[in-house]
Design a protein around this motif. Structure first.
Motif, short mmCIF file in Angstrom:
data_model
loop_
_atom_site.label_atom_id
_atom_site.label_comp_id
_atom_site.label_asym_id
_atom_site.label_seq_id
_atom_site.Cartn_x
_atom_site.Cartn_y
_atom_site.Cartn_z
N LYS A 69 -2.70 0.35 0.67
CA LYS A 69 -2.20 -0.83 0.37
C LYS A 69 -1.67 -1.23 -1.00
N TYR A 103 4.18 -4.21 -3.12
CA TYR A 103 4.98 -3.85 -1.59
C TYR A 103 4.56 -4.78 -0.50
N GLY A 104 4.21 -6.20 -0.96
CA GLY A 104 3.97 -7.44 -0.08
C GLY A 104 2.72 -6.88 0.95
N ASN A 105 1.68 -6.41 0.33
CA ASN A 105 0.71 -5.93 1.14
C ASN A 105 0.76 -5.15 2.32
N LYS A 106 1.77 -4.34 2.32
CA LYS A 106 2.03 -3.77 3.62
C LYS A 106 1.10 -2.38 3.62
N LEU A 107 0.61 -2.05 4.70
CA LEU A 107 -0.40 -1.05 4.78
C LEU A 107 0.17 0.13 5.39
N VAL A 108 0.26 1.36 4.80
CA VAL A 108 0.81 2.34 5.07
C VAL A 108 -0.10 3.62 5.15
#
Lengths: 114, 114
Positions: free
Chosen positions: B94, B98-103
């Motif tokens: 995370k 990047y806006g807290n997006k979880l990849v």
């Protein structure tokens, strides 16, 4: 305590039909919300994420859309399903507040487009 | 954009063998790192997480992971696996920028032979 509900658990839909998968979170406010698709050998592909009502970020171009009409409700939709939309869809939430938060997952929806 | 690479898709071990699953990420800034596990028929659950501080983090069920910033790595280890560790393991990152997006990575399927 917080809980996440995702339904339905399984769904069989004909090609060309619409889709609506719903996810709701209880016990928290202003969560970050995520939709993933899980495919064998490809892990979890992030489809959409949202940091607030009406704020949706789309990660991959596709036949799907997402909406967040209420703070704790996240909907995955399609106007016309394709065979390639078949898969396992997971909703997740994490507390607001930035990096230091883990995500919690729903039980998932197995979608089969026939 | 951030990405996560898991080096092995399938790992087969005998009970009591040591385990190390590789994970590398692409982002050079501040990250939070996670390992999730999915046991057969169950939903994803958190094994461990790194936010800051001691780069060696310990999780549930005897798992640990080491964050090596210079190598952009967060490998998962367990000294002695058990048959019940058979599952799919996912590394995730995370990034606040990047806006807290979880990849997530593609996952590693571990099978432990009894």
């Amino acid at each position: 305590s917080q809980t996440i509900h995702q339904w339905p658990a399984t769904l069989v839909q004909p090609v060309g039909s619409p889709l609506s998968l719903e996810c709701t979170v209880e016990g928290t406010s202003n969560p970050n919300l995520y939709w993933y698709r899980q495919a064998a050998g490809r892990g979890l592909q992030l489809l959409f994420y949202s940091v607030g009502i009406g704020q949706i970020s789309s990660e991959v171009p596709q036949n799907l859309s997402a909406s967040r009409p209420q703070d704790r409700q996240f909907i995955l939709s399609s106007k016309k399903l394709l065979l390639s939309d078949s898969g396992f869809y997971l909703c997740a939430w994490s507390p607001t507040g930035g990096l230091n938060t883990e995500a919690f997952f729903g039980q998932g929806t197995r979608l089969t487009v026939v | 954009a951030q990405s996560v690479s898991q080096h092995n898709h399938h790992v087969i071990l005998s009970e009591a063998a040591s385990l190390e699953l590789g994970c590398n990420y692409s982002y050079g800034g501040t990250v939070n790192l996670f390992w999730y596990v999915q046991y057969p028929g169950q939903h994803l659950q958190l094994l461990l997480k790194y936010f800051s501080g001691d780069p060696l983090v310990k999780g549930i069920k005897g798992f640990e992971a080491e964050f090596i910033k210079s190598k952009f790595s967060f490998n998962l280890r367990k000294p002695s696996v058990q048959w019940s560790d058979t599952a799919e393991y996912f590394c995730a990152v995370k990034v606040a920028e990047y806006g807290n997006k979880l990849v997530f990575g593609a996952g590693t399927i571990l099978r432990v032979k009894s």
